[in-house]
Design a protein around this motif. Structure first.
Motif, PDB file in Angstrom:
ATOM      1  N   TYR A  68       1.418 -12.047   2.047  1.00 55.50           N
ATOM      2  CA  TYR A  68       0.026 -11.681   2.307  1.00 55.50           C
ATOM      3  C   TYR A  68      -0.095 -10.189   2.589  1.00 55.50           C
ATOM      4  N   LEU A  69       0.760  -9.654   3.452  1.00 51.03           N
ATOM      5  CA  LEU A  69       0.686  -8.242   3.823  1.00 51.03           C
ATOM      6  C   LEU A  69       1.000  -7.339   2.641  1.00 51.03           C
ATOM      7  N   LEU A  70       2.080  -7.629   1.926  1.00 52.37           N
ATOM      8  CA  LEU A  70       2.436  -6.809   0.773  1.00 52.37           C
ATOM      9  C   LEU A  70       1.385  -6.920  -0.322  1.00 52.37           C
ATOM     10  N   GLY A  71       0.719  -8.060  -0.382  1.00 51.58           N
ATOM     11  CA  GLY A  71      -0.326  -8.256  -1.381  1.00 51.58           C
ATOM     12  C   GLY A  71      -1.516  -7.341  -1.187  1.00 51.58           C
ATOM     13  N   GLN A  72      -1.656  -6.754   0.001  1.00 50.36           N
ATOM     14  CA  GLN A  72      -2.733  -5.795   0.228  1.00 50.36           C
ATOM     15  C   GLN A  72      -2.466  -4.484  -0.505  1.00 50.36           C
ATOM     16  N   LEU A  73      -1.223  -4.285  -0.941  1.00 47.38           N
ATOM     17  CA  LEU A  73      -0.816  -3.037  -1.595  1.00 47.38           C
ATOM     18  C   LEU A  73      -0.761  -3.156  -3.108  1.00 47.38           C
ATOM     19  N   GLY A  74      -0.958  -4.358  -3.643  1.00 51.28           N
ATOM     20  CA  GLY A  74      -0.872  -4.561  -5.089  1.00 51.28           C
ATOM     21  C   GLY A  74      -0.200  -5.882  -5.420  1.00 51.28           C
ATOM     22  N   GLU A  75       0.495  -5.923  -6.542  1.00 53.67           N
ATOM     23  CA  GLU A  75       1.164  -7.144  -6.989  1.00 53.67           C
ATOM     24  C   GLU A  75       2.491  -7.336  -6.250  1.00 53.67           C
ATOM     25  N   VAL A  76       2.821  -8.591  -5.950  1.00 54.13           N
ATOM     26  CA  VAL A  76       4.070  -8.930  -5.269  1.00 54.13           C
ATOM     27  C   VAL A  76       4.819  -9.956  -6.110  1.00 54.13           C
ATOM     28  N   VAL A  77       6.093  -9.694  -6.353  1.00 55.80           N
ATOM     29  CA  VAL A  77       6.919 -10.602  -7.141  1.00 55.80           C
ATOM     30  C   VAL A  77       8.194 -10.912  -6.356  1.00 55.80           C
ATOM     31  N   MET A 106      11.188  -3.682  -2.533  1.00 55.47           N
ATOM     32  CA  MET A 106      11.203  -2.435  -3.290  1.00 55.47           C
ATOM     33  C   MET A 106       9.794  -2.184  -3.811  1.00 55.47           C
ATOM     34  N   PRO A 107       8.986  -1.451  -3.052  1.00 52.87           N
ATOM     35  CA  PRO A 107       7.652  -1.072  -3.535  1.00 52.87           C
ATOM     36  C   PRO A 107       7.772   0.168  -4.423  1.00 52.87           C
ATOM     37  N   ASN A 108       6.724   0.478  -5.154  1.00 49.21           N
ATOM     38  CA  ASN A 108       6.697   1.753  -5.888  1.00 49.21           C
ATOM     39  C   ASN A 108       5.516   2.593  -5.414  1.00 49.21           C
ATOM     40  N   ILE A 109       5.475   3.821  -5.848  1.00 45.43           N
ATOM     41  CA  ILE A 109       4.525   4.788  -5.288  1.00 45.43           C
ATOM     42  C   ILE A 109       3.055   4.393  -5.464  1.00 45.43           C
ATOM     43  N   PRO A 110       2.660   3.632  -6.499  1.00 44.22           N
ATOM     44  CA  PRO A 110       1.239   3.256  -6.585  1.00 44.22           C
ATOM     45  C   PRO A 110       0.735   2.383  -5.440  1.00 44.22           C
ATOM     46  N   VAL A 111       1.632   1.919  -4.545  1.00 44.45           N
ATOM     47  CA  VAL A 111       1.120   1.207  -3.371  1.00 44.45           C
ATOM     48  C   VAL A 111       0.231   2.132  -2.547  1.00 44.45           C
ATOM     49  N   ALA A 112       0.420   3.462  -2.709  1.00 46.29           N
ATOM     50  CA  ALA A 112      -0.386   4.427  -1.963  1.00 46.29           C
ATOM     51  C   ALA A 112      -1.862   4.351  -2.326  1.00 46.29           C
ATOM     52  N   VAL A 113      -2.170   3.851  -3.529  1.00 46.78           N
ATOM     53  CA  VAL A 113      -3.564   3.671  -3.944  1.00 46.78           C
ATOM     54  C   VAL A 113      -3.870   2.182  -4.126  1.00 46.78           C
ATOM     55  N   LEU A 114      -3.034   1.350  -3.498  1.00 44.11           N
ATOM     56  CA  LEU A 114      -3.224  -0.102  -3.472  1.00 44.11           C
ATOM     57  C   LEU A 114      -3.149  -0.731  -4.854  1.00 44.11           C
ATOM     58  N   GLU A 115      -2.365  -0.112  -5.735  1.00 44.90           N
ATOM     59  CA  GLU A 115      -2.137  -0.646  -7.075  1.00 44.90           C
ATOM     60  C   GLU A 115      -0.643  -0.719  -7.365  1.00 44.90           C
ATOM     61  N   GLY A 116       0.138  -1.002  -6.339  1.00 42.99           N
ATOM     62  CA  GLY A 116       1.585  -0.983  -6.478  1.00 42.99           C
ATOM     63  C   GLY A 116       2.147  -2.279  -7.028  1.00 42.99           C
ATOM     64  N   ALA A 117       3.444  -2.229  -7.270  1.00 41.44           N
ATOM     65  CA  ALA A 117       4.222  -3.411  -7.635  1.00 41.44           C
ATOM     66  C   ALA A 117       5.377  -3.483  -6.645  1.00 41.44           C
TER      67      ALA A 117
END
Length: 272
Positions: A150-159, A120-131
Motif C-alpha cells: 500500500y505504501l509503495l503503491g503511493q509512489l507508482g507501480e509495485v511488483v 528497488m525503487p527508481n527515480i520516477p518515484v519522485a514524481v509518483l510515477e516510479g516502478a
C-alpha cells in the motif's frame, strides 16, 4: 490511510527518503505528523523535509514505537544504521531501499529481531510515477506485506519478485531511467544536428516518450507489437531501425544490463 496512532520511522533524508515522504503525504496515506524522520548527518536536509512536508524530526530511540522502519541510506551505511537500531527492534518490519544489500545479511546484522523487506525503487518515484520491485524476507506477515504494498503503491507501480532477481531489477528498473536518458541524450543531440534548437528538440522528444509509454499501456501492447505497427516497409522508421539492428543495439543493451546487474551483486558483497 494508516490508523492515526501508527507511526512510520524513516532513516535518511536524501532523494529516496524525500520521494517516499512526498508520496505518502501528498496522497494522504498517513498524517504527516506520524512520519518520523532521522538523518545521520546534513541537518539542513532533515530540516527541509520537516518544513516542506510537515513530518517530524525524530530521535533514534523512537524506532521502538514505529509500525514500520524505513532504511533510506546509501548501501555502504546500511550496516551501521542496522547496528544502531537493533536494540529497539522487536518485530516491526524493516524496509530497505539499499541496492545490492541482501535480506539475509541485513537479517543477520539485526539478529533476526524483525522481518526484512528489500526494495528497488527508481527515480520516477519522485514524481509518483516510479516502478518499485519488492522482495519480502522470511517471517513477514500478510498484514505487513499489505502495508508495504500500500505504501509503495503511493509512489507508482509495485511488483513483487523473488530476491534472486533483485540485482537484475536494479539493472533493469533501478538503472533503467539512466539508460533511457542516455538514449534520449543521443536522440536530442541528433535532432540538434538535424537543425532543431535544443529546447524544441527536447519538447518533441519528451512528449514522444510520454505518449509512446501511454499508448503501450492503454492499448495493452508490447514494445515489439507497437514498433511493428509504426514501421512501414521501406519507410522512415524502417530506415532508422535497420541502422540500429546493423549496429547491434540489442547486444549493447544486453551487455549494459548485464554489467549493471553484476555491479549490483559486487556492491552488495563489498558492503557486507
Amino acid at each position: 490511510m494508516l490508523p492515526p496512532e501508527e507511526e512510520i520511522f524513516v532513516i535518511g533524508a536524501g532523494a529516496m527518503a524525500e520521494a517516499f515522504v512526498k508520496g505518502l503525504t501528498s496522497r494522504k496515506a498517513i498524517r504527516a505528523q506520524r512520519l518520523m524522520v532521522v538523518n545521520r548527518s546534513q541537518s539542513d536536509r532533515l530540516n527541509n523535509l520537516c518544513q516542506t512536508y510537515g513530518v517530524q524530526a525524530a530521535s533514534w530511540e523512537q524506532v521502538e514505537n514505529a509500525r514500520l522502519v524505513v532504511v533510506a541510506v546509501k548501501p555502504a551505511n546500511v550496516g551501521e544504521v542496522l547496528e544502531r537500531i537493533r536494540p529497539m527492534l522487536h518485530g516491526q518490519p524493516v524496509l530497505s531501499f539499499a541496492a545490492g544489500v541482501s535480506i539475509e545479511w541485513m537479517s543477520s546484522v539485526i539478529g533476526g529481531a524483525s522481518p526484512v523487506i528489500r526494495t528497488m525503487p527508481n527515480i520516477p518515484v519522485a514524481v509518483l510515477e516510479g516502478a518499485t520491485a519488492v522482495s519480502f524476507g522470511p517471517g513477514t506477515s500478510w498484514t505487513d506485506k499489505e502495508l508495504v504494498r500500500y505504501l509503495l503503491g503511493q509512489l507508482g507501480e509495485v511488483v513483487e519478485i523473488d530476491e534472486s532477481l533483485m540485482n537484475s531489477a536494479t539493472a533493469f528498473s533501478g538503472s533503467g531511467p539512466g539508460f533511457v536518458c542516455y538514449f534520449l541524450e543521443a536522440m536530442e543531440d541528433a535532432a540538434v544536428r538535424l537543425g532543431f534548437e535544443p529546447e524544441t528538440a527536447r519538447e518533441l522528444l519528451l512528449q514522444t516518450v510520454v505518449g509512446t509509454a501511454r499508448t503501450l499501456r492503454e492499448w495493452g501492447l508490447s514494445p515489439h507489437e507497437l514498433r511493428r505497427r509504426v514501421t512501414s516497409p521501406g519507410g522512415t522508421t524502417h530506415a532508422g531501425v535497420t541502422v540500429m539492428e546493423e549496429s547491434h543495439l540489442r547486444g549493447i543493451v544486453d551487455k549494459a544490463l548485464g554489467a549493471a546487474a553484476d555491479r549490483s551483486a559486487e556492491m552488495g558483497d563489498s558492503y557486507k
